[in-house]
Each structure stands twice: as C-alpha cells, then as structure tokens.
Design a protein around this motif. Structure first.
Motif, PDB file in Angstrom:
ATOM      1  N   UNK A  44       0.795  -1.006  -0.106  1.00  0.00           N
ATOM      2  CA  UNK A  44      -0.141   0.090  -0.115  1.00  0.00           C
ATOM      3  C   UNK A  44       0.788   1.338  -0.041  1.00  0.00           C
ATOM      4  N   UNK A  45       0.642   2.224  -1.033  1.00  0.00           N
ATOM      5  CA  UNK A  45       1.809   3.251  -1.083  1.00  0.00           C
ATOM      6  C   UNK A  45       0.801   4.556  -1.018  1.00  0.00           C
ATOM      7  N   UNK A  46       1.375   5.479  -0.297  1.00  0.00           N
ATOM      8  CA  UNK A  46       0.840   6.679  -0.313  1.00  0.00           C
ATOM      9  C   UNK A  46       1.677   7.612  -1.149  1.00  0.00           C
ATOM     10  N   UNK A  47       0.552   8.441  -2.079  1.00  0.00           N
ATOM     11  CA  UNK A  47       0.878   9.242  -3.195  1.00  0.00           C
ATOM     12  C   UNK A  47       0.397  10.776  -2.981  1.00  0.00           C
ATOM     13  N   UNK A  48       1.503  11.451  -3.058  1.00  0.00           N
ATOM     14  CA  UNK A  48       1.182  12.950  -2.802  1.00  0.00           C
ATOM     15  C   UNK A  48       1.031  13.490  -4.478  1.00  0.00           C
ATOM     16  N   UNK A  49       1.399  14.975  -4.056  1.00  0.00           N
ATOM     17  CA  UNK A  49       1.120  15.940  -5.580  1.00  0.00           C
ATOM     18  C   UNK A  49       2.100  15.253  -6.592  1.00  0.00           C
ATOM     19  N   UNK A  50       1.751  15.224  -7.791  1.00  0.00           N
ATOM     20  CA  UNK A  50       2.221  14.811  -8.950  1.00  0.00           C
ATOM     21  C   UNK A  50       2.437  13.242  -8.769  1.00  0.00           C
ATOM     22  N   UNK A  51       1.761  12.700  -7.859  1.00  0.00           N
ATOM     23  CA  UNK A  51       1.696  11.252  -7.775  1.00  0.00           C
ATOM     24  C   UNK A  51       3.107  10.641  -7.207  1.00  0.00           C
ATOM     25  N   UNK A  52       3.875  11.627  -6.449  1.00  0.00           N
ATOM     26  CA  UNK A  52       5.329  10.786  -6.033  1.00  0.00           C
ATOM     27  C   UNK A  52       4.692  10.058  -4.741  1.00  0.00           C
ATOM     28  N   UNK A  53       5.625   8.989  -4.561  1.00  0.00           N
ATOM     29  CA  UNK A  53       5.450   8.185  -3.698  1.00  0.00           C
ATOM     30  C   UNK A  53       6.010   8.659  -2.399  1.00  0.00           C
ATOM     31  N   UNK A  54       5.298   8.883  -1.224  1.00  0.00           N
ATOM     32  CA  UNK A  54       5.899   9.288   0.001  1.00  0.00           C
ATOM     33  C   UNK A  54       5.910   8.119   1.150  1.00  0.00           C
ATOM     34  N   UNK A  55       5.346   7.086   0.993  1.00  0.00           N
ATOM     35  CA  UNK A  55       5.519   6.077   1.921  1.00  0.00           C
ATOM     36  C   UNK A  55       5.045   4.749   1.103  1.00  0.00           C
ATOM     37  N   UNK A  56       5.418   3.512   1.475  1.00  0.00           N
ATOM     38  CA  UNK A  56       4.973   2.427   1.158  1.00  0.00           C
ATOM     39  C   UNK A  56       5.224   1.428   2.391  1.00  0.00           C
ATOM     40  N   UNK A  57       3.991   0.526   2.203  1.00  0.00           N
ATOM     41  CA  UNK A  57       4.278  -0.559   3.658  1.00  0.00           C
ATOM     42  C   UNK A  57       3.773  -1.880   2.797  1.00  0.00           C
ATOM     43  N   UNK A  58       4.554  -3.065   3.142  1.00  0.00           N
ATOM     44  CA  UNK A  58       4.176  -4.399   2.561  1.00  0.00           C
ATOM     45  C   UNK A  58       3.158  -4.866   3.582  1.00  0.00           C
ATOM     46  N   UNK A  59       1.597  -4.624   3.586  1.00  0.00           N
ATOM     47  CA  UNK A  59       0.624  -4.772   4.486  1.00  0.00           C
ATOM     48  C   UNK A  59       0.244  -6.111   4.452  1.00  0.00           C
ATOM     49  N   UNK A  60      -0.090  -6.817   3.185  1.00  0.00           N
ATOM     50  CA  UNK A  60      -0.634  -7.920   2.727  1.00  0.00           C
ATOM     51  C   UNK A  60       0.044  -8.827   2.002  1.00  0.00           C
ATOM     52  N   UNK A  61      -0.213 -10.113   2.187  1.00  0.00           N
ATOM     53  CA  UNK A  61       0.342 -11.168   1.600  1.00  0.00           C
ATOM     54  C   UNK A  61      -0.416 -11.799   0.263  1.00  0.00           C
ATOM     55  N   UNK A  62      -0.819 -10.530  -0.643  1.00  0.00           N
ATOM     56  CA  UNK A  62      -1.783 -10.978  -1.608  1.00  0.00           C
ATOM     57  C   UNK A  62      -2.138  -9.663  -2.293  1.00  0.00           C
TER      58      UNK A  62
END
Length: 213
Positions: A44-62
């Motif tokens: 699950x990735x959090x995207x800010x202005x211009x769709x730049x990735x600010x954070x990412x977490x491997x939350x699920x196994x699927x």
C-alpha cells in the motif's frame, strides 16, 4: 491522473515495487491532497502531489482488493486476497481480522468514525468498532436464503446504511435496502435489474447513483 474538466493527464504513476506488479485498488483521502494505491504484491503506497510516492508498506500477502478511508480520514481499511481486513491509523495497524468468506465491500459510518461495516459473499454483514477491536453486531441470512452482498454505503445525511443484495433464486432478484439498523429495514427496492456492484452518493448526499450489469 486525469483532469476531467480539461481532459488532460496531469500526472502519471509508474509502480516500481515489482516487475510484474500492477495497481489493484485506489482511494483518495477525504480532506488532504493525497491518495493511496494498493498493488498485486500486497503493498500500500501513499502518493502525494504529482503522484510521488511518500511512503510504502508491505501490508498484505496478496493482491490488495479494496481500500477505503473513513469519512474523517483517520482510518484506512484494506482487504486483500490473503483474506485479511486491516485498519491503519497514523501508519499503525490497529485492527486485523481474517475473514471466513470473501469480502465484497466496506462502508464507514459518517459520524461514528471508528464504525466499519463489512459485507461478504455469503450475504453476511458485520459491524466493527475498529478503535476498540470489537464486533458490535452481525447479520447472517437464513440457510434458506442464498444471497450475496454486492455493495454498501452510508448516507451522510441520515446515517442509514444502503445495501445491495443479490438473492440467488430462480428469479435472481436484486434488492436495494435502506437500513436504520441491521434488524430494521425502512425502505426497499427490488427487481430483476441486474447486479448492482457500486453505490455512489452525489456530493450533497441527496442522490445515489449505481452501476449494474
């Protein structure tokens, strides 16, 4: 990202977490200028202005199949093919439950920020308080009724829950139910008008649109 007024692409996001990865779910924050996307690798990735990735977490196994912010943006619920529902607050997982049946929809209560209704393929609905990690109530259809929940949404004006049920009988009836509570139906529309998968309110909350097949 498309600007529907100008019909122009204003930003583009290329997922870089895995060579065979694809975006599988998306939701906008209700108040802030960012969105979250889920992918086929369980990230699950959090995207800010211009769709730049600010954070990412491997939350699920699927594959992340659903994402939904609460009305006030405090909570983010996710569901994936690993059959887990997760709720995150301030980037911390505060609620986790493994489902016995595939989940078909989320609905956050508009006033009770921590109340989340989940619908399932067996026609069951469950109301959780994710802050206290408790199941508040459940609706389980009778054995004789073969049904599936297709869509869920709360009215932000009345707090009533609108559900789309598919009743699998010879007539294959679809029901739109307006619920004051799980045991009180205040309005119902039923007929053979296809499966209603998506329910979406107008910005002022006075009209409800749907998509069916």
């Amino acid at each position: 990202m498309l600007d529907v007024r100008t019909h122009k692409i204003i930003a583009d996001f290329k997922n870089i977490c895995h060579i065979n990865c694809y975006v599988s779910s998306i939701d906008f924050h209700p108040h802030l200028h960012h969105l979250v996307v889920g992918c086929s690798q369980g990230n699950i990735m959090e995207l800010h202005k211009k769709l730049s990735c600010k954070s990412s977490s491997n939350s699920h196994n699927g594959t992340v199949l659903m994402l939904a912010f609460s009305y006030d943006g405090t909570y983010l619920a996710s569901y994936a093919s690993d059959k887990y529902i997760l709720v995150v607050r301030s980037k911390e997982v505060i609620f986790r439950v493994r489902t016995h049946h595939p989940c078909t929809g989320f609905a956050w209560h508009p006033w009770r920020a921590s109340h989340l209704v989940v619908g399932y393929t067996n026609g069951q609905m469950t109301l959780y308080n994710v802050a206290s990690n408790k199941t508040l109530t459940s609706y389980i259809p009778s054995i004789e009724q073969d049904s599936v929940i297709l869509g869920l949404t709360f009215s932000k004006l009345t707090g009533e829950l609108v559900t789309s049920h598919r009743i699998n009988t010879e007539s294959n009836c679809t029901q739109l139910n307006v619920l004051e509570s799980f045991d009180r139906v205040v309005d119902r529309l039923s007929g053979n008008f296809g499966k209603i998968f998506y329910l979406k309110w107008s910005p002022d909350g006075t009209k409800l649109g749907n998509v069916y097949n």
